[in-house]
Enzyme design. Structure first.
Site, short mmCIF file in Angstrom:
data_model
loop_
_atom_site.label_atom_id
_atom_site.label_comp_id
_atom_site.label_asym_id
_atom_site.label_seq_id
_atom_site.Cartn_x
_atom_site.Cartn_y
_atom_site.Cartn_z
CG HIS A 110 -2.14 -0.99 1.22
ND1 HIS A 110 -2.39 -1.45 0.04
CD2 HIS A 110 -2.81 -1.41 2.14
CE1 HIS A 110 -3.44 -2.38 0.13
NE2 HIS A 110 -3.70 -2.32 1.35
CG HIS A 180 -8.05 -0.38 2.31
ND1 HIS A 180 -8.67 -1.11 2.94
CD2 HIS A 180 -7.02 -1.10 1.89
CE1 HIS A 180 -8.14 -2.32 3.23
NE2 HIS A 180 -6.95 -2.36 2.79
CE1 TYR A 182 -10.99 -4.22 6.52
CE2 TYR A 182 -10.36 -1.99 6.03
CZ TYR A 182 -10.10 -3.33 6.23
OH TYR A 182 -8.88 -3.62 6.52
CD GLU A 310 -8.46 -3.36 -0.63
OE1 GLU A 310 -7.20 -2.96 -1.00
OE2 GLU A 310 -8.64 -4.10 0.44
#
Length: 344
Positions: A110, A180, A182, A310
């Site tokens: 990342h 990213h 969730y 993603e």
């Protein structure tokens, strides 16, 4: 549609801002310019109750909490320069080898130790949204070239959150940006194992023991992780004996916007449809997320309590021959669009 701005905390002697995008249907997306990070997404359920469906925090301090930092789940952040893993934290470009930080075993993850998700972006209000801008210097985190980066978040009256990425380097450099977030369509009243997931492909990347893509693409038709016709997440977890961390690959040679996934919850009535121009999507169900992480109001996060979609270039793309558009050439524009459409 309204866009409002509030103070979110202080970092490095700067006041961090939070931008709130809200439409007339009760959908509200909050984004901070620290990491161009989505902090919450409020969406009605089938009963009309408006609840948060995204992991995050209500204050900047939450993102510096010791438990959160040690677990490092990247809640809602904009990831770059190159998302996911780069094997051995190295790549060779024009005959020169570049060394990156080894922050995931021997691999780079990342963007490194201070990727785009840990930078302060310039945020400005635009119609129905916010534009985040960042300047990434040559050899920042080991990557070549200065890069002008922007990410635009727009919320539509049709409950679509459109994320448009743009980046222009002055040297050839790897670029793969993603968000990213969730999600939990049950507003964290349960895990996501009762959600139904459908991903519009029967192909995924083969991974090596280090977690990096090998370049081989596997046909998974009829296998446990083939969710092209839709499956309950918990059923797949049981069949795999593990959670999802699957890099699904799409046939999209011209990088056209197409629907790549749909996740639904019968319990809440909510659904999330994902559209993207990208050739790859990581479906991740938070199998490494610490159960010790909670929002300030007690909202419980942890293992299998959120899923990520993603969308991005090939994982380990700089080390994979003919990986589509993993390298953006000097003066060219990296462009990428992903849309999260909410329904209930």
């Amino acid at each position: 549609m309204s866009v409002s701005i509030s103070d979110f905390g202080n970092h490095q002697n700067e006041t961090i801002k939070q931008f709130s995008l809200k439409n007339e249907n009760g959908v509200e997306v909050k984004i901070t310019n620290y990491g161009a990070t989505i902090t919450s997404i409020l969406v009605p359920n089938k009963k009309g109750d408006i609840e948060n469906i995204a992991c995050g925090f209500d204050t900047l301090n939450g993102y510096f909490d010791k438990v959160y930092l040690e677990n490092s789940p990247y809640f809602g952040g904009t990831i770059g320069r190159y998302c996911s893993q780069i094997k051995n934290a190295t790549f060779t470009l024009k005959g020169k080898q570049y060394q990156l930080a080894k922050n995931c075993g021997d691999n780079n993850l990342h963007g490194g130790t201070k990727g785009f998700d840990k930078r302060i972006w310039k945020g400005e209000k635009i119609k129905n949204g916010v534009k985040m801008s960042l300047y990434s210097k040559n050899l920042e985190e080991g990557f070549p070239g200065n890069v002008e980066v922007s990410v635009v978040f727009i919320l539509s009256p049709n409950n679509e959150l459109k994320i448009e990425y743009s980046a222009t380097p002055d040297q050839d450099t790897p670029l793969a940006l993603t968000n990213h977030t969730y999600f939990n369509l049950n507003a964290f009243s349960s895990t996501v194992e009762n959600h139904k997931v459908k991903v519009n492909t029967i192909k995924r990347h083969e991974m090596d023991d280090s977690g990096a893509a090998t370049g081989e693409i596997t046909n998974i038709e009829g296998k446990a992780d083939d969710v092209s016709s839709g499956k309950i997440i918990g059923d797949v977890h049981k069949a795999l004996g593990d959670g999802f961390e699957h890099f699904y690959v799409f046939d999209n040679p011209k990088f056209k916007l197409q629907e790549v996934a749909e996740i639904t919850s019968e319990e809440s009535g909510r659904s999330l449809n994902v559209f993207s121009t990208e050739p790859c999507m990581l479906l991740y169900t938070g199998k490494y997320t610490s159960d010790a992480i909670k929002r300030e109001n007690g909202e419980q996060y942890g293992k299998y309590r959120g899923f990520c979609c993603e969308t991005h270039r090939y994982q380990n793309g700089p080390n994979i021959e003919n990986s589509p558009k993993s390298i953006t050439k000097a003066g060219e524009e990296f462009k990428s669009t992903t849309i999260f459409k909410f329904s209930w």
